[in-house]
Design a protein around this motif. Structure first.
Motif, mmCIF file in Angstrom:
data_model
loop_
_atom_site.group_PDB
_atom_site.id
_atom_site.type_symbol
_atom_site.label_atom_id
_atom_site.label_comp_id
_atom_site.label_asym_id
_atom_site.label_seq_id
_atom_site.Cartn_x
_atom_site.Cartn_y
_atom_site.Cartn_z
ATOM 1 N N PRO A 1 -8.273 -19.385 -33.321
ATOM 2 C CA PRO A 1 -6.889 -19.534 -33.775
ATOM 3 C C PRO A 1 -6.761 -20.537 -34.916
ATOM 4 O O PRO A 1 -7.492 -21.519 -34.979
ATOM 5 C CB PRO A 1 -6.158 -20.019 -32.518
ATOM 6 N N GLN A 2 -5.851 -20.231 -35.829
ATOM 7 C CA GLN A 2 -5.548 -21.091 -36.974
ATOM 8 C C GLN A 2 -6.770 -21.333 -37.855
ATOM 9 O O GLN A 2 -6.961 -22.416 -38.425
ATOM 10 C CB GLN A 2 -4.948 -22.427 -36.497
ATOM 11 N N GLN B 1 -8.703 -10.780 -16.272
ATOM 12 C CA GLN B 1 -7.429 -11.465 -16.154
ATOM 13 C C GLN B 1 -7.661 -12.961 -15.931
ATOM 14 O O GLN B 1 -8.545 -13.350 -15.169
ATOM 15 C CB GLN B 1 -6.616 -10.886 -14.995
ATOM 16 N N ALA B 2 -6.856 -13.774 -16.595
ATOM 17 C CA ALA B 2 -7.002 -15.229 -16.485
ATOM 18 C C ALA B 2 -6.772 -15.691 -15.059
ATOM 19 O O ALA B 2 -5.818 -15.261 -14.401
ATOM 20 C CB ALA B 2 -6.032 -15.920 -17.434
ATOM 21 N N THR B 3 -7.664 -16.551 -14.584
ATOM 22 C CA THR B 3 -7.540 -17.102 -13.231
ATOM 23 C C THR B 3 -6.778 -18.420 -13.210
ATOM 24 O O THR B 3 -6.388 -18.894 -12.141
ATOM 25 C CB THR B 3 -8.938 -17.339 -12.622
ATOM 26 N N GLY B 4 -6.609 -19.011 -14.378
ATOM 27 C CA GLY B 4 -5.958 -20.315 -14.452
ATOM 28 C C GLY B 4 -6.914 -21.468 -14.277
ATOM 29 O O GLY B 4 -6.530 -22.636 -14.432
ATOM 30 N N VAL B 5 -8.173 -21.162 -13.980
ATOM 31 C CA VAL B 5 -9.187 -22.203 -13.808
ATOM 32 C C VAL B 5 -9.776 -22.545 -15.174
ATOM 33 O O VAL B 5 -10.195 -21.660 -15.926
ATOM 34 C CB VAL B 5 -10.314 -21.732 -12.867
ATOM 35 N N GLN B 6 -9.785 -23.828 -15.487
ATOM 36 C CA GLN B 6 -10.351 -24.281 -16.759
ATOM 37 C C GLN B 6 -11.454 -25.294 -16.497
ATOM 38 O O GLN B 6 -11.384 -26.080 -15.557
ATOM 39 C CB GLN B 6 -9.268 -24.886 -17.652
ATOM 40 N N ALA B 7 -12.466 -25.249 -17.341
ATOM 41 C CA ALA B 7 -13.604 -26.161 -17.196
ATOM 42 C C ALA B 7 -14.100 -26.568 -18.567
ATOM 43 O O ALA B 7 -13.815 -25.911 -19.580
ATOM 44 C CB ALA B 7 -14.722 -25.482 -16.405
ATOM 45 N N SER B 8 -14.847 -27.673 -18.606
ATOM 46 C CA SER B 8 -15.432 -28.147 -19.855
ATOM 47 C C SER B 8 -16.860 -27.627 -19.969
ATOM 48 O O SER B 8 -17.673 -27.826 -19.062
ATOM 49 C CB SER B 8 -15.425 -29.682 -19.886
ATOM 50 N N VAL B 9 -17.154 -26.935 -21.059
ATOM 51 C CA VAL B 9 -18.489 -26.379 -21.271
ATOM 52 C C VAL B 9 -18.926 -26.632 -22.714
ATOM 53 O O VAL B 9 -18.103 -26.850 -23.598
ATOM 54 C CB VAL B 9 -18.528 -24.855 -20.999
ATOM 55 N N PRO C 1 -3.063 -24.156 -25.674
ATOM 56 C CA PRO C 1 -3.430 -24.609 -24.320
ATOM 57 C C PRO C 1 -4.853 -24.246 -23.911
ATOM 58 O O PRO C 1 -5.404 -24.850 -22.993
ATOM 59 C CB PRO C 1 -2.407 -23.905 -23.417
ATOM 60 N N THR C 2 -5.460 -23.272 -24.606
ATOM 61 C CA THR C 2 -6.820 -22.862 -24.247
ATOM 62 C C THR C 2 -7.867 -23.397 -25.220
ATOM 63 O O THR C 2 -9.022 -22.961 -25.200
ATOM 64 C CB THR C 2 -6.911 -21.323 -24.201
ATOM 65 N N VAL C 3 -7.464 -24.347 -26.074
ATOM 66 C CA VAL C 3 -8.407 -25.014 -26.989
ATOM 67 C C VAL C 3 -8.362 -26.506 -26.693
ATOM 68 O O VAL C 3 -7.303 -27.126 -26.770
ATOM 69 C CB VAL C 3 -8.059 -24.755 -28.464
ATOM 70 N N SER C 4 -9.506 -27.080 -26.370
ATOM 71 C CA SER C 4 -9.527 -28.494 -26.006
ATOM 72 C C SER C 4 -9.549 -29.390 -27.243
ATOM 73 O O SER C 4 -9.878 -28.950 -28.349
ATOM 74 C CB SER C 4 -10.751 -28.801 -25.131
ATOM 75 N N LYS C 5 -9.218 -30.634 -27.038
ATOM 76 C CA LYS C 5 -9.253 -31.626 -28.106
ATOM 77 C C LYS C 5 -10.604 -32.341 -28.179
ATOM 78 O O LYS C 5 -10.851 -33.092 -29.122
ATOM 79 C CB LYS C 5 -8.150 -32.673 -27.890
ATOM 80 N N ASP C 6 -11.452 -32.131 -27.168
ATOM 81 C CA ASP C 6 -12.791 -32.710 -27.232
ATOM 82 C C ASP C 6 -13.768 -31.658 -27.765
ATOM 83 O O ASP C 6 -13.568 -30.458 -27.584
ATOM 84 C CB ASP C 6 -13.236 -33.258 -25.878
ATOM 85 N N LYS D 1 -14.504 -27.536 -26.252
ATOM 86 C CA LYS D 1 -15.285 -27.488 -25.005
ATOM 87 C C LYS D 1 -14.558 -26.827 -23.834
ATOM 88 O O LYS D 1 -15.052 -26.855 -22.709
ATOM 89 C CB LYS D 1 -15.708 -28.908 -24.603
ATOM 90 N N MET D 2 -13.418 -26.193 -24.085
ATOM 91 C CA MET D 2 -12.673 -25.628 -22.969
ATOM 92 C C MET D 2 -13.124 -24.207 -22.649
ATOM 93 O O MET D 2 -13.299 -23.377 -23.547
ATOM 94 C CB MET D 2 -11.162 -25.619 -23.242
ATOM 95 N N ASN D 3 -13.305 -23.937 -21.368
ATOM 96 C CA ASN D 3 -13.578 -22.587 -20.890
ATOM 97 C C ASN D 3 -12.456 -22.183 -19.945
ATOM 98 O O ASN D 3 -12.168 -22.876 -18.972
ATOM 99 C CB ASN D 3 -14.915 -22.536 -20.150
ATOM 100 N N SER D 4 -11.823 -21.047 -20.255
ATOM 101 C CA SER D 4 -10.745 -20.533 -19.408
ATOM 102 C C SER D 4 -11.293 -19.398 -18.552
ATOM 103 O O SER D 4 -11.798 -18.401 -19.077
ATOM 104 C CB SER D 4 -9.582 -20.021 -20.271
ATOM 105 N N GLY D 5 -11.213 -19.554 -17.231
ATOM 106 C CA GLY D 5 -11.798 -18.592 -16.319
ATOM 107 C C GLY D 5 -11.074 -17.260 -16.308
ATOM 108 O O GLY D 5 -9.870 -17.159 -16.580
#
Length: 216
Positions: A145-146, A29-37, A181-186, A19-23
């Protein structure tokens, strides 16, 4: 990054995603903002889709498909998936024209379709890497990944499942093996299941938190 899992069953299709979205900015370019989607959606009761890559692009595709394929029609499975691929290709090309400085606008999808007339499930993988030409998947597909180790994890535990209700937890646990770091556990899992006796679809959605607990 995103992890998508697709599984075909005798009576339906199943899609799971983290559920992770990396802005990113307009240059990609990555903004460092992450959200759940949520990265899975129902187009109609027998068609479900999951999306990875540039989130706004994926959701534009989903909204377009909902508006055009949301009503039952007589289009064949082959024509339906061809139309879906064309829609993805058009959206991707339009995005590149709108944001010409966006580096590598990655876009990939799983589409699950169940044909109630022939009692047959179909799983497809489409991405910008193959110009959105649908690749038919046999039983289990993983993107992200993986992918190989995730697929092996699922295969190793699949036969021990007691019933379909345990499948979302298995797929969620497979994604939790990924330490990125860009893959959530939920996760969220979407199912499209067909009852041959009552000839009706059920489309439950199952959300599971980072500890493996179902969110009610």
């Amino acid at each position: 990054m995103t992890v998508l899992i697709a599984v075909s069953l005798v009576n339906g299709v199943v899609l799971t995603a983290d559920k992770m979205n990396s802005g990113a900015d307009e240059n990609g370019q990555a903004t460092g903002v992450q959200a759940s989607v949520e990265k899975v959606a129902t187009i109609r009761e027998n068609i479900i889709i999951s999306t990875g890559g540039v989130s706004p692009l994926g959701w534009n595709v989903i909204q377009t498909l909902k508006s055009t394929l949301g009503v039952e029609d007589e289009m064949s499975i082959s024509k339906t998936i061809e139309y879906i691929g064309n829609t993805m290709r058009f959206a991707h090309n339009l995005f590149k024209k709108t944001y010409p400085n966006f580096e590598n606008p990655e876009s990939f999808y799983f589409v699950g379709i169940y044909d109630p007339k022939n009692n047959k499930p179909y799983l497809y993988h489409l991405s910008d890497q193959n110009d959105f030409r649908a690749e038919l998947i046999d039983t289990i597909g993983v993107a992200g990944p993986q992918a190989s180790s995730i697929r092996d994890f699922i295969i190793g535990k699949f036969s021990s499942l007691k019933d379909i209700n345990e499948l979302p937890k298995l797929l969620a646990s497979a994604i939790r093996t990924v330490n990125e770091p860009t893959v959530s556990k939920d996760t969220v899992t979407l199912l499209s299941l067909y009852g041959k006796e009552d000839k009706k679809f059920t489309c439950p959605k199952v959300e599971i938190d980072e500890h493996g607990n179902i969110i009610m």
